[in-house]
Design a protein around this motif. Structure first.
Motif, PDB file in Angstrom:
ATOM      1  N   VAL A 141      28.178 -80.152   5.285  1.00  0.00           N
ATOM      2  CA  VAL A 141      28.848 -78.435   5.929  1.00  0.00           C
ATOM      3  C   VAL A 141      30.408 -79.043   6.523  1.00  0.00           C
ATOM      4  O   VAL A 141      31.460 -78.275   6.310  1.00  0.00           O
ATOM      5  CB  VAL A 141      28.265 -77.522   6.974  1.00  0.00           C
ATOM      6  N   ILE A 142      29.885 -79.768   7.509  1.00  0.00           N
ATOM      7  CA  ILE A 142      31.310 -80.247   8.353  1.00  0.00           C
ATOM      8  C   ILE A 142      32.277 -80.572   8.146  1.00  0.00           C
ATOM      9  O   ILE A 142      32.965 -80.196   8.206  1.00  0.00           O
ATOM     10  CB  ILE A 142      30.445 -81.050   9.549  1.00  0.00           C
ATOM     11  N   GLU A 143      31.737 -81.570   7.004  1.00  0.00           N
ATOM     12  CA  GLU A 143      32.554 -82.381   5.952  1.00  0.00           C
ATOM     13  C   GLU A 143      34.059 -81.062   5.402  1.00  0.00           C
ATOM     14  O   GLU A 143      34.924 -81.114   5.194  1.00  0.00           O
ATOM     15  CB  GLU A 143      32.833 -83.657   5.171  1.00  0.00           C
ATOM     16  N   ASP A 144      33.288 -79.912   4.654  1.00  0.00           N
ATOM     17  CA  ASP A 144      33.366 -78.863   4.132  1.00  0.00           C
ATOM     18  C   ASP A 144      34.679 -78.077   4.980  1.00  0.00           C
ATOM     19  O   ASP A 144      35.511 -77.690   4.972  1.00  0.00           O
ATOM     20  CB  ASP A 144      32.743 -78.029   3.264  1.00  0.00           C
ATOM     21  N   LEU A 145      34.173 -78.132   5.900  1.00  0.00           N
ATOM     22  CA  LEU A 145      35.380 -77.406   7.163  1.00  0.00           C
ATOM     23  C   LEU A 145      36.342 -78.196   7.409  1.00  0.00           C
ATOM     24  O   LEU A 145      37.607 -77.683   7.534  1.00  0.00           O
ATOM     25  CB  LEU A 145      34.227 -77.027   8.754  1.00  0.00           C
ATOM     26  N   ALA A 146      36.105 -79.097   7.280  1.00  0.00           N
ATOM     27  CA  ALA A 146      37.086 -80.266   8.163  1.00  0.00           C
ATOM     28  C   ALA A 146      38.152 -79.758   7.246  1.00  0.00           C
ATOM     29  O   ALA A 146      39.790 -79.934   7.537  1.00  0.00           O
ATOM     30  CB  ALA A 146      36.626 -81.600   8.137  1.00  0.00           C
TER      31      ALA A 146
ATOM     32  N   VAL B 271      32.957 -58.350   7.399  1.00  0.00           N
ATOM     33  CA  VAL B 271      33.189 -59.974   8.534  1.00  0.00           C
ATOM     34  C   VAL B 271      34.306 -60.311   8.560  1.00  0.00           C
ATOM     35  O   VAL B 271      34.705 -60.804   9.423  1.00  0.00           O
ATOM     36  CB  VAL B 271      31.544 -60.219   9.573  1.00  0.00           C
ATOM     37  N   LEU B 272      35.034 -60.397   6.915  1.00  0.00           N
ATOM     38  CA  LEU B 272      35.936 -61.600   7.297  1.00  0.00           C
ATOM     39  C   LEU B 272      37.260 -61.320   7.333  1.00  0.00           C
ATOM     40  O   LEU B 272      37.690 -60.138   6.519  1.00  0.00           O
ATOM     41  CB  LEU B 272      35.155 -62.227   5.783  1.00  0.00           C
ATOM     42  N   GLN B 273      37.606 -62.183   7.918  1.00  0.00           N
ATOM     43  CA  GLN B 273      39.087 -61.645   8.129  1.00  0.00           C
ATOM     44  C   GLN B 273      40.332 -62.164   6.277  1.00  0.00           C
ATOM     45  O   GLN B 273      39.557 -62.625   5.496  1.00  0.00           O
ATOM     46  CB  GLN B 273      40.188 -62.729   8.717  1.00  0.00           C
ATOM     47  N   PRO B 274      41.377 -61.533   6.245  1.00  0.00           N
ATOM     48  CA  PRO B 274      41.533 -61.644   4.658  1.00  0.00           C
ATOM     49  C   PRO B 274      41.437 -63.121   4.503  1.00  0.00           C
ATOM     50  O   PRO B 274      42.282 -63.507   5.352  1.00  0.00           O
ATOM     51  CB  PRO B 274      42.736 -61.058   5.006  1.00  0.00           C
ATOM     52  N   GLY B 275      41.504 -63.445   3.281  1.00  0.00           N
ATOM     53  CA  GLY B 275      41.559 -64.881   3.139  1.00  0.00           C
ATOM     54  C   GLY B 275      40.551 -65.889   3.266  1.00  0.00           C
ATOM     55  O   GLY B 275      40.884 -66.894   3.280  1.00  0.00           O
ATOM     56  N   GLY B 276      39.648 -65.257   4.411  1.00  0.00           N
ATOM     57  CA  GLY B 276      38.603 -65.668   5.164  1.00  0.00           C
ATOM     58  C   GLY B 276      37.703 -66.209   3.676  1.00  0.00           C
ATOM     59  O   GLY B 276      37.563 -66.308   2.639  1.00  0.00           O
ATOM     60  N   ARG B 277      37.421 -67.208   3.928  1.00  0.00           N
ATOM     61  CA  ARG B 277      36.143 -68.017   3.213  1.00  0.00           C
ATOM     62  C   ARG B 277      34.295 -68.041   3.540  1.00  0.00           C
ATOM     63  O   ARG B 277      34.322 -67.823   4.358  1.00  0.00           O
ATOM     64  CB  ARG B 277      36.253 -69.281   2.710  1.00  0.00           C
ATOM     65  N   VAL B 278      33.858 -67.446   2.373  1.00  0.00           N
ATOM     66  CA  VAL B 278      32.345 -68.084   2.303  1.00  0.00           C
ATOM     67  C   VAL B 278      31.503 -69.084   1.983  1.00  0.00           C
ATOM     68  O   VAL B 278      31.632 -69.041   0.695  1.00  0.00           O
ATOM     69  CB  VAL B 278      31.880 -66.685   2.178  1.00  0.00           C
ATOM     70  N   TRP B 279      30.375 -69.418   2.613  1.00  0.00           N
ATOM     71  CA  TRP B 279      30.298 -71.013   1.752  1.00  0.00           C
ATOM     72  C   TRP B 279      28.524 -70.784   1.708  1.00  0.00           C
ATOM     73  O   TRP B 279      28.281 -70.652   3.500  1.00  0.00           O
ATOM     74  CB  TRP B 279      30.470 -72.238   2.473  1.00  0.00           C
ATOM     75  N   ILE B 280      28.077 -70.872   0.668  1.00  0.00           N
ATOM     76  CA  ILE B 280      26.495 -70.713   1.109  1.00  0.00           C
ATOM     77  C   ILE B 280      26.000 -71.448   0.275  1.00  0.00           C
ATOM     78  O   ILE B 280      25.777 -71.975  -1.003  1.00  0.00           O
ATOM     79  CB  ILE B 280      25.971 -69.118  -0.044  1.00  0.00           C
TER      80      ILE B 280
ATOM     81  N   ARG C 130      22.603 -76.563  -3.723  1.00  0.00           N
ATOM     82  CA  ARG C 130      23.987 -76.131  -4.684  1.00  0.00           C
ATOM     83  C   ARG C 130      25.127 -75.015  -4.015  1.00  0.00           C
ATOM     84  O   ARG C 130      24.705 -74.639  -2.655  1.00  0.00           O
ATOM     85  CB  ARG C 130      23.248 -74.689  -6.144  1.00  0.00           C
ATOM     86  N   ARG C 131      26.613 -75.255  -3.820  1.00  0.00           N
ATOM     87  CA  ARG C 131      27.015 -74.081  -2.675  1.00  0.00           C
ATOM     88  C   ARG C 131      27.957 -73.361  -3.718  1.00  0.00           C
ATOM     89  O   ARG C 131      28.374 -73.537  -4.788  1.00  0.00           O
ATOM     90  CB  ARG C 131      27.966 -75.463  -2.057  1.00  0.00           C
ATOM     91  N   PHE C 132      28.309 -71.730  -3.316  1.00  0.00           N
ATOM     92  CA  PHE C 132      28.541 -70.926  -3.444  1.00  0.00           C
ATOM     93  C   PHE C 132      29.811 -70.459  -2.364  1.00  0.00           C
ATOM     94  O   PHE C 132      29.653 -71.183  -1.295  1.00  0.00           O
ATOM     95  CB  PHE C 132      27.294 -69.852  -3.663  1.00  0.00           C
ATOM     96  N   ALA C 133      30.763 -70.437  -2.995  1.00  0.00           N
ATOM     97  CA  ALA C 133      31.871 -70.472  -2.437  1.00  0.00           C
ATOM     98  C   ALA C 133      33.069 -68.583  -2.738  1.00  0.00           C
ATOM     99  O   ALA C 133      33.073 -69.108  -4.616  1.00  0.00           O
ATOM    100  CB  ALA C 133      33.031 -71.452  -2.361  1.00  0.00           C
ATOM    101  N   LEU C 134      33.343 -67.994  -1.879  1.00  0.00           N
ATOM    102  CA  LEU C 134      34.210 -66.537  -2.214  1.00  0.00           C
ATOM    103  C   LEU C 134      34.949 -66.923  -0.928  1.00  0.00           C
ATOM    104  O   LEU C 134      34.778 -67.819   0.072  1.00  0.00           O
ATOM    105  CB  LEU C 134      33.282 -65.216  -1.975  1.00  0.00           C
ATOM    106  N   GLN C 135      36.235 -66.103  -1.659  1.00  0.00           N
ATOM    107  CA  GLN C 135      37.286 -65.883  -0.405  1.00  0.00           C
ATOM    108  C   GLN C 135      37.396 -64.481  -1.133  1.00  0.00           C
ATOM    109  O   GLN C 135      38.007 -64.527  -1.810  1.00  0.00           O
ATOM    110  CB  GLN C 135      38.394 -66.789  -0.846  1.00  0.00           C
ATOM    111  N   LYS C 136      37.718 -64.087   0.932  1.00  0.00           N
ATOM    112  CA  LYS C 136      38.291 -62.864   0.374  1.00  0.00           C
ATOM    113  C   LYS C 136      39.667 -62.776   0.125  1.00  0.00           C
ATOM    114  O   LYS C 136      40.012 -63.609   0.484  1.00  0.00           O
ATOM    115  CB  LYS C 136      38.178 -61.947   2.167  1.00  0.00           C
ATOM    116  N   GLU C 137      41.006 -61.383  -0.401  1.00  0.00           N
ATOM    117  CA  GLU C 137      41.542 -61.973  -0.854  1.00  0.00           C
ATOM    118  C   GLU C 137      42.457 -61.913   0.499  1.00  0.00           C
ATOM    119  O   GLU C 137      42.531 -60.751   1.015  1.00  0.00           O
ATOM    120  CB  GLU C 137      41.996 -60.486  -2.230  1.00  0.00           C
ATOM    121  N   ARG C 138      43.920 -61.856  -0.170  1.00  0.00           N
ATOM    122  CA  ARG C 138      44.380 -62.052   0.914  1.00  0.00           C
ATOM    123  C   ARG C 138      45.051 -60.670   1.464  1.00  0.00           C
ATOM    124  O   ARG C 138      45.481 -60.396   0.108  1.00  0.00           O
ATOM    125  CB  ARG C 138      45.929 -63.158   1.233  1.00  0.00           C
TER     126      ARG C 138
END
Length: 212
Positions: free
Chosen positions: A45-50, A150-159, A200-208
């Motif tokens: 997770v740290i590597e993904d954030l970096a 709670v996400l900012q526009p363009g924000g990401r969710v990694w589960i 497994r990692r699920f990744a979503l991004q809020k539209e800008r």
């Protein structure tokens, strides 16, 4: 945020038959055992954030448990504000204790709460992460709605969760939320010395938002 602790009795019942793992002495046993097993995942997770090169902003860790990942994020990214949330009063108490010991309480906040009703304003976070918590969530639609809110526009969710989580189940829940129409990336994740991927990692991004 701590005013939400008055709801703790209603929230903790959702811990179900696993309640003993997350409360009382179980929270410290969990910290000493399970966290060791998941530490390689936290490093991923740290590597993904970096990779985001997010030098400032706010990150939320959902299902934070004793707050190990949230604290690791704070140590790795000194300019980020980090929040962690969990249903268990004892887990949050332990997380706060460790945060004081590590002298990072100015940048890390832990709250008791439910992913289905997050105690944060709209557009609060640049990134939301969650590890080994998804399989505890009841009815994925409402948690996903809250994460979107709670996400900012363009924000990401990694589960991140075990590989046995079926992608089709998450996609079905996604379709009835504001994430519908947003491509969901999913991939198997290898960590540590395991010869095969166990997560497994699920990744979503809020539209800008765009100007009209």
């Amino acid at each position: 945020m701590h005013s939400h602790e008055t709801r703790k009795h209603a929230q903790v019942r959702h811990l179900s038959h696993l309640n003993f793992i997350f409360t009382g002495w179980g929270s410290r046993v969990y910290e000493q055992t399970m966290v060791r097993l998941t530490r390689p995942l936290y490093q991923r997770v740290i590597e993904d954030l970096a990779s985001l090169q997010l030098y400032e902003g706010k990150v939320l860790d959902v299902g934070t448990g004793p707050g190990v990942l949230a604290r690791d994020i704070a140590h790795s990214f000194p300019r980020l504000q980090v929040y962690g949330i969990d249903l268990s009063t004892d887990m949050i108490r332990l997380a706060r204790e460790r945060t004081r010991q590590e002298q990072i309480k100015e940048r890390v906040q832990f709250d008791i709460g439910d992913v289905r009703q997050l105690p944060y304003p709209d557009h609060s976070f640049d990134v939301v992460v969650s590890t080994i918590s998804l399989h505890h969530w009841q009815e994925l639609e409402q948690p996903l709605r809250e994460l979107y809110r709670v996400l900012q526009p363009g924000g990401r969710v990694w589960i991140y969760d075990a590989r046995f989580i079926k992608t089709e189940v998450v996609e079905k829940a996604q379709a009835s939320t504001s994430f519908a129409g947003t491509p969901m990336e999913h991939q198997l994740v290898r960590t540590g010395k395991w010869p095969f991927a166990i997560y497994r990692r699920f990744a979503l991004q809020k539209e800008r938002q765009t100007d009209i």
